[in-house]
Design an enzyme around this catalytic site. Structure first.
Site, PDB file in Angstrom:
ATOM      1  N   THR A 160     102.102 -52.077 -10.763  1.00  0.00           N
ATOM      2  CA  THR A 160     101.359 -53.057  -9.971  1.00  0.00           C
ATOM      3  C   THR A 160     102.308 -53.881  -9.121  1.00  0.00           C
ATOM      4  OG1 THR A 160      99.534 -53.184 -11.553  1.00  0.00           O
ATOM      5  CG2 THR A 160      99.873 -55.101 -10.128  1.00  0.00           C
ATOM      6  N   ALA A 161     103.310 -54.473  -9.755  1.00  0.00           N
ATOM      7  CA  ALA A 161     104.243 -55.323  -9.003  1.00  0.00           C
ATOM      8  C   ALA A 161     104.995 -54.509  -7.953  1.00  0.00           C
ATOM      9  CB  ALA A 161     105.226 -55.998  -9.967  1.00  0.00           C
ATOM     10  N   GLY A 212      99.563 -49.711 -14.407  1.00  0.00           N
ATOM     11  CA  GLY A 212     100.587 -50.266 -15.280  1.00  0.00           C
ATOM     12  C   GLY A 212     101.166 -51.548 -14.698  1.00  0.00           C
ATOM     13  N   CYS A 213     101.885 -52.266 -15.538  1.00  0.00           N
ATOM     14  CA  CYS A 213     102.421 -53.565 -15.125  1.00  0.00           C
ATOM     15  C   CYS A 213     103.506 -53.409 -14.068  1.00  0.00           C
ATOM     16  CB  CYS A 213     102.935 -54.329 -16.345  1.00  0.00           C
ATOM     17  SG  CYS A 213     104.054 -53.378 -17.397  1.00  0.00           S
ATOM     18  N   TYR A 214     104.521 -52.597 -14.366  1.00  0.00           N
ATOM     19  CA  TYR A 214     105.564 -52.367 -13.362  1.00  0.00           C
ATOM     20  C   TYR A 214     104.995 -51.751 -12.079  1.00  0.00           C
ATOM     21  CZ  TYR A 214     109.331 -53.043 -16.893  1.00  0.00           C
ATOM     22  OH  TYR A 214     110.198 -53.533 -17.841  1.00  0.00           O
TER      23      TYR A 214
END
Lengths: 346, 346, 346, 346
Positions: free
Chosen positions: D155-156, D151-153
Site C-alpha cells: 500500500t505505502a 498488504g501493508c508495504y
C-alpha cells in the site's frame, strides 16, 4: 603513556571516548574540556562515571591556552566550523590531533563550503589531514599528525561499498544508500525535535538529497574507484539510542555469484579486526558498544542489483571507537588496544 | 585458571555471564550447555559473539554426565525446580556451584514449597547453601561450595533496606517495596506477554502480593534485623531492556536527619566496591552494563517516612555480575576482578 | 454550539484537547492561542492535523485582549503562575474557564505559595474555583464558571484511594503512592532531561517528598475523609509516551475480604462512565487514548495492607479528556459526549 | 445495517478492524471468530475493550459452518493459505468477502505459488478477486464481491510510486524500495524474534530480495505502467509499534522540476480523501491511528534520481482501515465513513 586531552568531552561521542580512554592501557587523560559544562564535575553530567572519574571539566578556551603543551594527542569533538583555530594551535605546538568533527574530512575547500555553508580558513590543513578510515588508509594514518575521523554514516556506508568499487563490480552512478540511525546521532542538544516524545514511535527521513555526509562518502568511494562517484544518500531517524544500519544498493556490471562476492569481501577485509563479514543479515544490536562493522550481502538476480548492508555502533566505529583505533595506529600500537569489547546484548 | 561450565548459558543471564567470563583473566570456559540450543554455535544464538566465541553449546544432560569432572565451578541459570539433581551431582564430585536460579535461596523448605509450589527434594543442600549477597556474607561465601545467587529484585531491595534494619531505624512491619524492572527480567521465553508490542508503551504491576521474591527479601531482612519481617513487595514491568529501580518505604522509629542516614549508609557500605551512595536520586541508566548498585535516600518529614531508592542492572548485580563477584570471593581473588566495568551510557 | 478558545494549545495537553474539541458535536473552536507558535499554522506544529485543521495560532495576549468576548468557554493550559490575569479577565467577561494548569487547584493560598513558590494574587478566585474531579463533584462543576482541572497524578491517585477513605477502610496516615508516568507528562519543552536519549532505557524517581501534586492529592483525600491526610507521593519517569500507573498502598483498619472491597468500589463508582473496576491488574496500554481510569485491587493478608492500582492516559483523563468531561457537565450535556473513544491498542 | 463477521479477529489487524467496525455507523457485528481464543471474551484478549464489547469469540470453523448465512460481509485476517475453503463457502453463499490476507492479491497462480510456496486450489477466485487499492480501482471494488485487501508495504510503496509510472517519469527498471516497519507488522505470534528484548534498540533488514510483497508491488506498478516492472524491495524492522515508511527511488527519464512532480501528484490524488501530499517529508507519527497516506517528494539533481517517501499506519491504511474503506465503496457509502480519524499524536 600517551597524554591526551579532549575538547568537547561532554557530548555523547566525547563521553564514550572518555570511557574508552579511561580503560586504555597506554593512555593518560590530562584534561576533559567542555563548553557547556566547564567547572562541573564530569560525573555530574554523566552519572555513570560516579566513583570512577572525579575530575571536573575545564573550559575549552582554557584548555587551548594552557594545556596543549601538556599533551601528546588532542581529541576534538565539536560542531562544524568550531575547530579551526584550535587545531591550528595544536598542530603548531606539535600536538597530534584526532578530530571527530567534519572540518577536515573533505579535501576540497569548495566542497566543504558548499555543503557546510561555512568558510574554511585553514585550507592548508585540509591537504595535511588524513581521512582516518583505517581499512583503507592505515599507512597514511600512521604517518599523520592530523586525523579527520570519519562521520558515522560515511563509515558504515563506505565500508559496505568500498570492495564493490575496488573490484569494479557495479555501475558507478547506480549507488543508493538508505541509512537508519539511532538518536544519539543527533547529539546532546536541547531541541524540540530530539525530545523523547517527538522521536519515539516514529520514523522519518531527513536531509534527503542534502545531507552533508553525501560528499564525504562520495570522496571516499571516488578515491577507491579512481573515478568520480555521485550517489543518493538518505538518512533516517529511528527510535533507539545507538546504531546505524546502512542499506546500500548498486547495479551489477556483470553476473557474479553471491559466493564470489562474499569471497572478495572476505579477502579485502581479511586483515581488518573490526570487520565481520556475515552470512546473515547484520543487525545493529549485535555490534552495540563495540567497534565492529558487520556486513551482509545479497544479490537480487531478478533485477541484477546487489544489496550490501552494514551495521555499526555510531558512537564506536562511527565516532569514538574509530578515533581510538586511529590513535593506536598513529602510535604503532595494536589497533585493537582498548577496543576488544564484546558487543553488549541485551 | 578456574575451569568453569555454564548450564543455561543461552538465557539472557547466561549470555551476560558468558561475556563476563570470557573477559575474566582467571577463568577458562570449559563448556556452555543449553537445553534449547544444544549443538548450535553459541554465536548463532547471540550474534554479538561472532568472531569472538566459536564454541557450540552442548546438551545440558551431556554436560552433567560427562563434563563435571573437567571443571572447578559450575554456574547454573535455570528455571525453578530444574537444578536439584544437577547440583547434587556437582557437589558430590567436589565441583563448586553458583546457582543463579531460586532453588537454594530460601533456607526453609516449607517456604520454598509454599511460594514456588514445587517439592524440594534436596533440603540437605538448603542448609549448606550460602545466600550470595557479598555485602553481608563475604566470609560465608568464601567458605562455601554452593552459592545461591540472589534474585534481581531481592538484590536491589535488600541492599536498599539492610542498613535501615541493621541500625534499627524503621518500624519492622512498615516496609513497602515498589520495584520496576526492564523486560530482560522476564527471560528469553517465547510468550505473547513478552512480545515487543505487548510490553512497549505500557506499564503494569504483576504478581502483586504473590511474587516469589517476597520471602527471599524477607529472609534477608529478617536475618539482618534479627527479627521476623513481613513486607509488601510489588514488581512492575516497564518498557526497557535492562535495569531495576527499587523504591523502598519505611516508617522511621524516631527523628533522624537525612545527613545522619547518609552517614550510616556510607559507613555500612564503606568497603563495598559496587555500592555507590549518591546524593542524587539513582537512575538505572547510570548503572547499565555494570555491577554497581546506586542508592539514594530521602526523608519525608511531613509523614515521618523514609524512602530509599536503589538502581541496579538486573543482569549484572542482579544476576551474572554478582555471580562472578561470588566466584571471585570463593577463590580469594579481588572481588572486582573482571567486573571493573564503567556503566554504558548512552 | 459552545464557542471555545484555547490558550496554550500547542503543548501536548493542548494538542489533545484541540483534537477532542474538533470531534465534539457541540463545540465550535473560535481560536487556538499559543505563546511559542503565534502566527504559525497549527498543523505546522502538529503534522497530524494536516488537511484537517488549517487555522493558525493567534498570540496569547491577542486572544485575551480581543477574543474573549467571542467565546463561551476558555481553556487554559499554561505553566504555573501564568494564568492569573487571564482568568480574571475571562471571568469578569462572563466567560467560563476550565484551567488545565495548577493555579486554582489548591484551596489554600498559603499551601499554593509554599509548594509552588509563586505568589498567588487571585485568592478570591480560589474560593470560587471548583476542583473538577467529576466523580466527586459533579453538582459543583455544573454550577461553576471556573474549573480547576485536576493534575494527572492526582486524578489517578485520588480515584484509586477515594473509596478507601470514604468507607474508612485504612489508617489515615498510612498512605503511600508510588506513581509511574510516561514522558508526555513532562511537557513539550526543549531540555536535556527530556531528550530521547536521556529518557529512553531508564527509569528514575523525581521530586521525591517534594512534588507539587502531593498537596493536591492530600486536599482531595482530606475532603473525602473529613480529616487531615498526609501521605507520601513518589513520581517516576518511565520510557513511554502516554500513561500513568499509580500504585497506592494503605494499612487496613480491620479485616475485610477482597470481594467486599471490590463491591464497595463498584458501588461507589456505579454511575461513573469512565471508571472501570477490573478483576485484573490495570495496564496503561488498555486506556491509551481514552478517558478511562482502570482500577484493580489486591489485599496482602500477610501484612494487612491493601494495594490499589489505577491506570489512566495522562493526556486524557489526566488532562484534556477530563477537561472536556467537565465542560460537558457544565453545559448539561451527557458527560461522555465526544469522549466515547475505544482505547488504542496496539 | 451491514451485518459483518470477522475470522481472525484476535490478531492485531483484526483487533483494529473490530474497533473500527464498532464505531462504524452502518455496521452491525454479528460475530468475531478466532482460532486461538475461541470461547474467550474478546475483551479478555484485548483489555482496551473492557466495558465496551462483552462478546466472546466463536470458533473459526463454527463461524464458517453456522454463521455465514447471518452476515453480508465476511472479513478474513488469516495466515497465508488458510482462507481457501472459507472464502469459497462464503462466496458460494453470496457473502461478500474482504480478505486482509495475501491469498487473492496476486493474479497469477504461478507467482503466488512461487513466492508463497503454497499450492493455490482456488485459481478461479483469483480472476474474480479485485485488488482493493481504492486510489486505482474504485469502480472495480464497487462491483466486486471478493476484495483482496492490499498488504501493508505494497500500500505505502504503490501509492508512492503509481503517479511516477502513470506519467512515465522514471526508468522502469530503476525502482528501489527501502521500507521500514514497526513490529505490529510481524503479527501477534509468540516467537523469540518478536520478543521485546530482541526487537528493542535494534534495526535490521529481513527477507532481502525474497519478501513476498515484492511481486504484489510489481503487479500493481506493472498494471499502471502497462509494462512489466521488476524492482528491489527491502523491508526493515524498527523498534516501534505502528507505522511504515517507504522510501522509494527511481531514475528520472528526463529533467523535471520538483514543483512539476508535486503538481502531478496533487492532480493524480486530488479526489482521494486519504492521500496527503506534503511539502515536508512524511513521518509515521503524523498518520498513527488514521487511514492517511502521507507522501513527500524530493529530486536529487546531482544524480537525476527521484525519492518518494510515503508514510502509513500499517494497521490502518495498511490493513484494517483500508478494509473498511473498501467495504464503504462496495456499499456505496462515503468512503470516509467511520474513518474520519485525526491521527493520534503523541
Amino acid at each position: 603513556m600517551i597524554k591526551i586531552g579532549i575538547i568537547g568531552s561532554t557530548g555523547y561521542a566525547g563521553a564514550v571516548l572518555t570511557k574508552l580512554l579511561i580503560n586504555h592501557p597506554n593512555v593518560q587523560i590530562v584534561f576533559l574540556a567542555s563548553h557547556s559544562y566547564a567547572n562541573n564535575k564530569f560525573n555530574s553530567v554523566y552519572g555513570n562515571f560516579k566513583n570512577i572519574l572525579e575530575a571536573s571539566c575545564i573550559d575549552s578556551e582554557d584548555a587551548v591556552e594552557n594545556y596543549l603543551q601538556k599533551i601528546d594527542v588532542l581529541f576534538t569533538a565539536m560542531p562544524s566550523g568550531k575547530t579551526f583555530s584550535i587545531v591550528q594551535k595544536a598542530i603548531s605546538k606539535n600536538v597530534k590531533v584526532i578530530d571527530l568533527g567534519a572540518d577536515y574530512r573533505l579535501k576540497s575547500k569548495a566542497t566543504y563550503e558548499e555543503w557546510y555553508r561555512i568558510d574554511h580558513p585553514c585550507s592548508n590543513l585540509l591537504s595535511k589531514a588524513v581521512y582516518g578510515l583505517p581499512e583503507i588508509a592505515k599507512m597514511k594514518i600512521k604517518a599523520s599528525n592530523l586525523i579527520a575521523n570519519p562521520g558515522c554514516y560515511p563509515t558504515a556506508s563506505s565500508l559496505a561499498l568500498i570492495p564493490l568499487l575496488k573490484y569494479d563490480l557495479i555501475e558507478k552512478n547506480s549507488i543508493i544508500i538508505d541509512a537508519k540511525s539511532g538518536v544519539t546521532g543527533s547529539g546532546r542538544k536541547a531541541s524540540i525535535g530530539n525530545l523523547y516524545v517527538e522521536c519515539n514511535e516514529s520514523v522519518k527521513a531527513y536531509g534527503v538529497t542534502t545531507h552533508r555526509h553525501t560528499p564525504e562518502i562520495e570522496q571516499t568511494l571516488s578515491y577507491v574507484a579512481k573515478d568520480n562517484i555521485n550517489l543518493v544518500f538518505t538518512p533516517h531517524l529511528i527510535p533507539m539510542d545507538r546504531g546505524i544500519l546502512s542499506t546500500c544498493y548498486g547495479s551489477l556490471k556483470k553476473e557474479i555469484t553471491l559466493n564470489d562476492v562474499y569471497s572478495l569481501y572476505k579477502e579485502f577485509y581479511k586483515n581488518e579486526p573490526f570487520i565481520r563479514i556475515l552470512d546473515e543479515l547484520p543487525e545493529t544490536r549485535w555490534v552495540k558498544g563495540s567497534n565492529y562493522c558487520d556486513i551482509g550481502i545479497r544479490i537480487d538476480k531478478r533485477t541484477n542489483k546487489i544489496v550490501i548492508l552494514a551495521a555499526i555502533d555510531n558512537l564506536m566505529k562511527g565516532a569514538a571507537g574509530q578515533a581510538v583505533q586511529n590513535m593506536n595506529i598513529m602510535y604503532g600500537l595494536d589497533e585493537k588496544t582498548g577496543l576488544e569489547i564484546i558487543p553488549m546484548f541485551p
